[in-house]
Design an enzyme around this catalytic site. Structure first.
Site: not given
Ligand code: GLN
Length: 489
Positions: A78, A153, A177
């Site tokens: 990532k 994400s 995420s």
């Molecule tokens: N959906 C979560 C957010 O928007 C996911 C964030 C993450 O795990 N990086 O904060």
């Protein structure tokens, strides 16, 4: 079979038998990326030459007698994970041309294990989101239906694994995420216990919940990767030496996968209003599978889980507003120095460099932390966070793991929710609990609803990843959802 379709375990066996080389595997993955990534858009950077070099070196190491679970295995990372000499953008304009000057600890560990970095994957800008639609470089597409999001994400990583562009990918999970995109793309994703794997070299989002972890084709593979990336790191004071034996090699016969005597908690709050019927049915069928294998199913209650999203969306913006302060147009990346004083450099660089969601969260966080509101918002959220954590710990004293759906629904259409931030925040309804409590959690595929993958979430006791892996393997030993692949049209 095309080599890029192998699991880590399968590739390992072929490499050890001398039937294939790491260069073969790496070329197969690069070809796959070249053939389909214009439609999936999982990768932001592909480092073809470096990958071939690393593969050659892995082959040489093997020739010299070295063996290793990840020696010669190609993967993607990532793009919020620092990779020395390789562009690392966090999917933000503010870091568009940023070349990482050092490797994250987990990348270093993978390098010394001989894994081959193929490139970097798309994400929501700074990992803020659940769809990749917040990426400054446009969304990735779900291999099961290109008009839908892959989740986020870590959506680029999940889509790449599901489309066989790599043998595994790295993600980060702050509030779902890894788990959300694993669920939307029909693969396995593991968010380890907070502190099990180092955060050094991750571009920080929410320091108190960020964790790196693997996205893989099988649970067995997730275990292989986690063993390599876990461990204490002098550069991250929150890492814990919880699994001293993690360096031992993984063998299938190693882990007890019998379900007899295992206790599984089903929290009623995670199966109520808002959960799609098709998702509920498939998760309950998986629970039924465990029951048939001898597990005891116990109804449990987590009444404070309804405050999870609210608490998360105070704590996360607060921490990230502080973490993003370092992007000031002076120290890193994009700088607009058209103004003639320091303040205008800050304002212009941040104003043009950050996307709308990052700005929204910076404002929310700055507000929640400001004098006069700190007690009412941040402090209160921290108190409720402790209640949520204690409640989960208490339930996990009675059961080995908790099973819930990972997401209330299957992957949604690109653009369907992107103008509604609140709706996007509610995506995280089932995943914030484990993050706020620092517990390990995994998403594994349990079937398809109208052709789209559905995932179940297993939440375990702190540092009891082994239990989750045993449970995941037991399920994948008797089912084949994890083996299905999308036909990419
Ligand atoms: N959906 C979560 C957010 O928007 C996911 C964030 C993450 O795990 N990086 O904060």
């Amino acid at each position: 079979m095309d080599l890029n379709k192998f699991t880590i375990k399968q590739a390992q066996e072929k490499l050890e038998a001398g039937e294939i080389t790491s260069v073969d595997l790496t070329r197969a993955c690069l070809e796959r990326i070249g053939a389909i990534d214009d439609r999936i858009k999982a990768c932001l950077t592909v480092c073809e030459n470096e990958a071939i070099c690393a593969a050659k070196e892995a082959d040489l190491r093997r020739k010299n007698g070295e063996i290793g679970a990840l020696l010669g295995i190609p993967y993607l990372a990532k793009d919020n994970i620092m990779t020395r000499g390789v562009r690392t953008t966090a999917s933000s304009k503010i870091l568009e041309n940023y070349i990482a000057p050092y490797d994250a600890t987990i990348i270093k560990k993978l390098k010394s294990a001989g894994a081959v970095l193929l490139g970097k994957t798309n994400l929501d800008e700074f990992a803020h989101g659940a769809s990749t639609e917040n990426s400054a470089f446009g969304p990735s597409h779900n291999p099961w239906d290109l008009s839908r999001v892959p989740g986020g994400s870590s959506g680029g990583s999940a889509a790449a694994v599901a489309a066989d562009m790599c043998l595994f990918a790295l993600g980060t999970d702050t509030g779902g995420s890894i788990r959300c995109p694993a669920s939307f793309c029909g693969i396995s994703g593991c968010k380890p216990t907070y502190g099990l794997a180092s955060r050094f070299g991750l571009i920080a989002m929410t320091s108190s919940t960020d964790v790196p972890g693997p996205l893989t084709k099988t649970v067995e593979d997730a275990e292989i990767v986690l063993r390599v990336i876990a461990g204490v790191d002098g550069n991250d004071a929150t890492t814990v030496d919880a699994h001293r034996d993690r360096s031992r090699p993984v063998h299938a016969a190693d882990v007890q996968t019998t379900m007899t005597g295992k206790k599984i908690g089903i929290p009623k709050e995670y199966f109520g209003e808002g959960l799609e019927a098709g998702v509920k049915k498939l998760v309950m069928e998986a629970v039924e599978y465990y029951k048939k294998q001898g597990a005891e199913i116990i109804d449990v209650s987590l009444p404070h889980s309804k405050y999870g999203v609210g608490v998360y969306y105070i704590i996360t913006p607060s921490e990230l507003s502080s973490n993003l302060a370092r992007h000031d147009g002076i120290r890193y990346g994009f700088s607009d120095n058209s103004g003639n004083d320091l303040l205008s450099i800050y304002k212009n660089s941040r104003g043009k460099g950050f996307g709308p969601e990052a700005k929204r969260r910076i404002m929310l966080g700055t507000y929640a932390l400001s004098a006069g509101y700190f007690d009412a918002y941040y402090l209160k959220a921290q108190r409720v966070r402790t209640i949520i954590k204690n409640e989960l710990d208490q339930v996990l004293e009675k059961v080995d793991c908790i099973i819930t759906p990972t997401s209330p629904h299957v992957a949604f259409k690109i653009g369907e929710q992107s103008n509604d931030p609140l709706k996007m925040y509610l995506e995280d309804v089932y995943v914030t609990g484990a993050s706020l409590a620092g517990l390990p959690a995994m998403s594994i595929p349990v079937g398809f609803d109208n052709g789209l993958p559905v995932g179940m979430q297993l939440i375990g006791k702190r540092f009891a990843e082994d239990t989750l892996f045993a449970m995941g393997r037991a399920y994948q030993d008797g089912t084949d959802f994890h083996k299905r692949r999308a036909e990419i049209l």
